[in-house]
Design a protein around this motif. Structure first.
Motif, PDB file in Angstrom:
ATOM      1  N   LEU A  89       3.602  -1.735 -10.399  1.00  0.00           N
ATOM      2  CA  LEU A  89       2.995  -2.076 -11.685  1.00  0.00           C
ATOM      3  C   LEU A  89       3.956  -1.814 -12.841  1.00  0.00           C
ATOM      4  O   LEU A  89       4.062  -2.633 -13.763  1.00  0.00           O
ATOM      5  CB  LEU A  89       1.691  -1.300 -11.879  1.00  0.00           C
ATOM      6  CG  LEU A  89       0.582  -1.639 -10.872  1.00  0.00           C
ATOM      7  CD1 LEU A  89      -0.598  -0.696 -11.052  1.00  0.00           C
ATOM      8  CD2 LEU A  89       0.149  -3.081 -10.976  1.00  0.00           C
ATOM      9  N   ASP A  90       4.672  -0.692 -12.809  1.00  0.00           N
ATOM     10  CA  ASP A  90       5.639  -0.387 -13.867  1.00  0.00           C
ATOM     11  C   ASP A  90       6.738  -1.444 -13.944  1.00  0.00           C
ATOM     12  O   ASP A  90       7.132  -1.882 -15.023  1.00  0.00           O
ATOM     13  CB  ASP A  90       6.280   0.985 -13.658  1.00  0.00           C
ATOM     14  CG  ASP A  90       5.357   2.129 -14.018  1.00  0.00           C
ATOM     15  OD1 ASP A  90       4.362   1.902 -14.731  1.00  0.00           O
ATOM     16  OD2 ASP A  90       5.649   3.262 -13.582  1.00  0.00           O
ATOM     17  N   PHE A  91       7.254  -1.839 -12.793  1.00  0.00           N
ATOM     18  CA  PHE A  91       8.318  -2.838 -12.761  1.00  0.00           C
ATOM     19  C   PHE A  91       7.847  -4.149 -13.389  1.00  0.00           C
ATOM     20  O   PHE A  91       8.522  -4.731 -14.232  1.00  0.00           O
ATOM     21  CB  PHE A  91       8.766  -3.064 -11.314  1.00  0.00           C
ATOM     22  CG  PHE A  91       9.681  -4.237 -11.156  1.00  0.00           C
ATOM     23  CD1 PHE A  91      10.988  -4.169 -11.620  1.00  0.00           C
ATOM     24  CD2 PHE A  91       9.247  -5.405 -10.570  1.00  0.00           C
ATOM     25  CE1 PHE A  91      11.850  -5.252 -11.486  1.00  0.00           C
ATOM     26  CE2 PHE A  91      10.099  -6.488 -10.424  1.00  0.00           C
ATOM     27  CZ  PHE A  91      11.401  -6.407 -10.880  1.00  0.00           C
ATOM     28  N   HIS A  92       6.672  -4.604 -13.008  1.00  0.00           N
ATOM     29  CA  HIS A  92       6.168  -5.876 -13.535  1.00  0.00           C
ATOM     30  C   HIS A  92       5.736  -5.751 -14.996  1.00  0.00           C
ATOM     31  O   HIS A  92       5.864  -6.703 -15.765  1.00  0.00           O
ATOM     32  CB  HIS A  92       5.062  -6.424 -12.642  1.00  0.00           C
ATOM     33  CG  HIS A  92       5.610  -6.901 -11.334  1.00  0.00           C
ATOM     34  ND1 HIS A  92       5.734  -6.059 -10.240  1.00  0.00           N
ATOM     35  CD2 HIS A  92       6.129  -8.100 -10.951  1.00  0.00           C
ATOM     36  CE1 HIS A  92       6.280  -6.738  -9.248  1.00  0.00           C
ATOM     37  NE2 HIS A  92       6.536  -7.964  -9.643  1.00  0.00           N
ATOM     38  N   ARG A  93       5.268  -4.578 -15.391  1.00  0.00           N
ATOM     39  CA  ARG A  93       4.937  -4.341 -16.799  1.00  0.00           C
ATOM     40  C   ARG A  93       6.195  -4.495 -17.654  1.00  0.00           C
ATOM     41  O   ARG A  93       6.156  -5.068 -18.743  1.00  0.00           O
ATOM     42  CB  ARG A  93       4.342  -2.947 -16.977  1.00  0.00           C
ATOM     43  CG  ARG A  93       3.892  -2.663 -18.411  1.00  0.00           C
ATOM     44  CD  ARG A  93       3.287  -1.276 -18.579  1.00  0.00           C
ATOM     45  NE  ARG A  93       2.149  -1.074 -17.714  1.00  0.00           N
ATOM     46  CZ  ARG A  93       2.082  -0.130 -16.779  1.00  0.00           C
ATOM     47  NH1 ARG A  93       3.091   0.700 -16.589  1.00  0.00           N
ATOM     48  NH2 ARG A  93       1.009   0.009 -16.035  1.00  0.00           N
TER      49      ARG A  93
ATOM     50  N   MET B  30       0.792  -1.218   0.000  1.00  0.00           N
ATOM     51  CA  MET B  30       0.000   0.000   0.000  1.00  0.00           C
ATOM     52  C   MET B  30       0.831   1.279   0.000  1.00  0.00           C
ATOM     53  O   MET B  30       0.438   2.265  -0.580  1.00  0.00           O
ATOM     54  CB  MET B  30      -0.908   0.007   1.236  1.00  0.00           C
ATOM     55  CG  MET B  30      -1.865  -1.179   1.269  1.00  0.00           C
ATOM     56  SD  MET B  30      -2.785  -1.396  -0.249  1.00  0.00           S
ATOM     57  CE  MET B  30      -3.581   0.161  -0.395  1.00  0.00           C
ATOM     58  N   ILE B  31       1.943   1.277   0.709  1.00  0.00           N
ATOM     59  CA  ILE B  31       2.734   2.501   0.823  1.00  0.00           C
ATOM     60  C   ILE B  31       4.207   2.149   0.738  1.00  0.00           C
ATOM     61  O   ILE B  31       4.598   0.999   0.884  1.00  0.00           O
ATOM     62  CB  ILE B  31       2.461   3.240   2.151  1.00  0.00           C
ATOM     63  CG1 ILE B  31       2.742   2.322   3.351  1.00  0.00           C
ATOM     64  CG2 ILE B  31       1.036   3.767   2.201  1.00  0.00           C
ATOM     65  CD1 ILE B  31       2.677   3.025   4.688  1.00  0.00           C
ATOM     66  N   GLY B  32       5.007   3.151   0.490  1.00  0.00           N
ATOM     67  CA  GLY B  32       6.443   2.962   0.501  1.00  0.00           C
ATOM     68  C   GLY B  32       7.013   2.563  -0.846  1.00  0.00           C
ATOM     69  O   GLY B  32       6.293   2.403  -1.827  1.00  0.00           O
ATOM     70  N   PRO B  33       8.334   2.417  -0.876  1.00  0.00           N
ATOM     71  CA  PRO B  33       9.004   2.064  -2.123  1.00  0.00           C
ATOM     72  C   PRO B  33       8.484   0.732  -2.668  1.00  0.00           C
ATOM     73  O   PRO B  33       8.147  -0.169  -1.913  1.00  0.00           O
ATOM     74  CB  PRO B  33      10.476   1.938  -1.710  1.00  0.00           C
ATOM     75  CG  PRO B  33      10.594   2.570  -0.379  1.00  0.00           C
ATOM     76  CD  PRO B  33       9.238   2.514   0.251  1.00  0.00           C
ATOM     77  N   GLY B  34       8.425   0.658  -3.952  1.00  0.00           N
ATOM     78  CA  GLY B  34       7.990  -0.583  -4.586  1.00  0.00           C
ATOM     79  C   GLY B  34       6.491  -0.785  -4.589  1.00  0.00           C
ATOM     80  O   GLY B  34       6.008  -1.844  -4.947  1.00  0.00           O
ATOM     81  N   SER B  35       5.731   0.232  -4.209  1.00  0.00           N
ATOM     82  CA  SER B  35       4.278   0.119  -4.137  1.00  0.00           C
ATOM     83  C   SER B  35       3.620   0.829  -5.306  1.00  0.00           C
ATOM     84  O   SER B  35       4.246   1.599  -6.029  1.00  0.00           O
ATOM     85  CB  SER B  35       3.767   0.737  -2.829  1.00  0.00           C
ATOM     86  OG  SER B  35       4.289   0.048  -1.737  1.00  0.00           O
ATOM     87  N   GLY B  36       2.349   0.586  -5.448  1.00  0.00           N
ATOM     88  CA  GLY B  36       1.519   1.307  -6.403  1.00  0.00           C
ATOM     89  C   GLY B  36       2.043   1.273  -7.823  1.00  0.00           C
ATOM     90  O   GLY B  36       2.324   0.217  -8.380  1.00  0.00           O
ATOM     91  N   GLU B  37       2.179   2.483  -8.407  1.00  0.00           N
ATOM     92  CA  GLU B  37       2.620   2.583  -9.799  1.00  0.00           C
ATOM     93  C   GLU B  37       4.002   1.981 -10.013  1.00  0.00           C
ATOM     94  O   GLU B  37       4.271   1.398 -11.058  1.00  0.00           O
ATOM     95  CB  GLU B  37       2.621   4.050 -10.244  1.00  0.00           C
ATOM     96  CG  GLU B  37       1.232   4.633 -10.378  1.00  0.00           C
ATOM     97  CD  GLU B  37       1.274   6.096 -10.745  1.00  0.00           C
ATOM     98  OE1 GLU B  37       1.752   6.410 -11.854  1.00  0.00           O
ATOM     99  OE2 GLU B  37       0.831   6.917  -9.918  1.00  0.00           O
ATOM    100  N   HIS B  38       4.888   2.115  -9.038  1.00  0.00           N
ATOM    101  CA  HIS B  38       6.244   1.569  -9.169  1.00  0.00           C
ATOM    102  C   HIS B  38       6.188   0.053  -9.312  1.00  0.00           C
ATOM    103  O   HIS B  38       6.891  -0.535 -10.130  1.00  0.00           O
ATOM    104  CB  HIS B  38       7.106   1.963  -7.962  1.00  0.00           C
ATOM    105  CG  HIS B  38       7.196   3.430  -7.754  1.00  0.00           C
ATOM    106  ND1 HIS B  38       7.904   4.257  -8.595  1.00  0.00           N
ATOM    107  CD2 HIS B  38       6.626   4.221  -6.817  1.00  0.00           C
ATOM    108  CE1 HIS B  38       7.773   5.508  -8.173  1.00  0.00           C
ATOM    109  NE2 HIS B  38       7.004   5.508  -7.102  1.00  0.00           N
TER     110      HIS B  38
END
Length: 150
Positions: free
Chosen positions: A55-59, A45-53
């Motif tokens: 999703l972008d990494f896995h995309r 939910m929060i912090g590095p590696g969350s949210g858009e980051h």
């Protein structure tokens, strides 16, 4: 470009795609994936590696796989076929570490525009349109997404 449904692939196509994916996902790919999570966090939910980051990494991982398929002349699998997590995982994609090929996971109604009566357990939103931002949605979605593909 049209995204095929995994259910429409023949048995020989499923076998070929599964073998191509297995050939692409080397130990180096797995190590890079793990290293990113160790550096940026597991997602959430929060912090590095969350949210858009997250999703972008896995995309980018998916994009690298699709580029590898194109480089091997396997354009018929790009974009990767979609799979409904409520459907059994095709036997061609089995591996010894998975306990079942039938996760029986129905996507929750809150990820649809129509929504439903059951809310997202983190925010309580009952439809996709209630999420305040992509980061808000991505932070919730990464938790559910990873459960479907492990």
């Amino acid at each position: 470009m049209h995204r095929r449904d995994l259910k429409t692939l023949s048995s020989s196509e499923l076998t070929e795609l599964a073998n191509l994916i297995r050939g692409h996902v080397t130990q180096a790919v797995l190590d890079a994936h793990e290293a990113w999570h160790q550096m940026h966090g597991s997602g959430g939910m929060i912090g590095p590696g969350s949210g858009e980051h997250f999703l972008d990494f896995h995309r980018n991982f998916i994009k690298n796989l699709e580029n590898a398929l194109i480089n091997r002349g396997k354009n018929q699998y790009v974009p990767l076929p979609k799979w409904n997590p409520a459907d059994p995982i095709p036997a061609e994609f089995s591996h010894p570490g998975r306990s079942t090929n039938n996760p029986g996971i129905s996507p929750p109604s809150w990820i649809t525009l129509a929504g439903g009566s059951i809310g997202d357990p983190v925010f309580g939103y009952t439809s996709l349109g209630q999420f305040k931002s992509l980061m808000n949605w991505g932070g919730r979605w990464d938790l559910t997404f990873m459960a479907w593909f492990t």
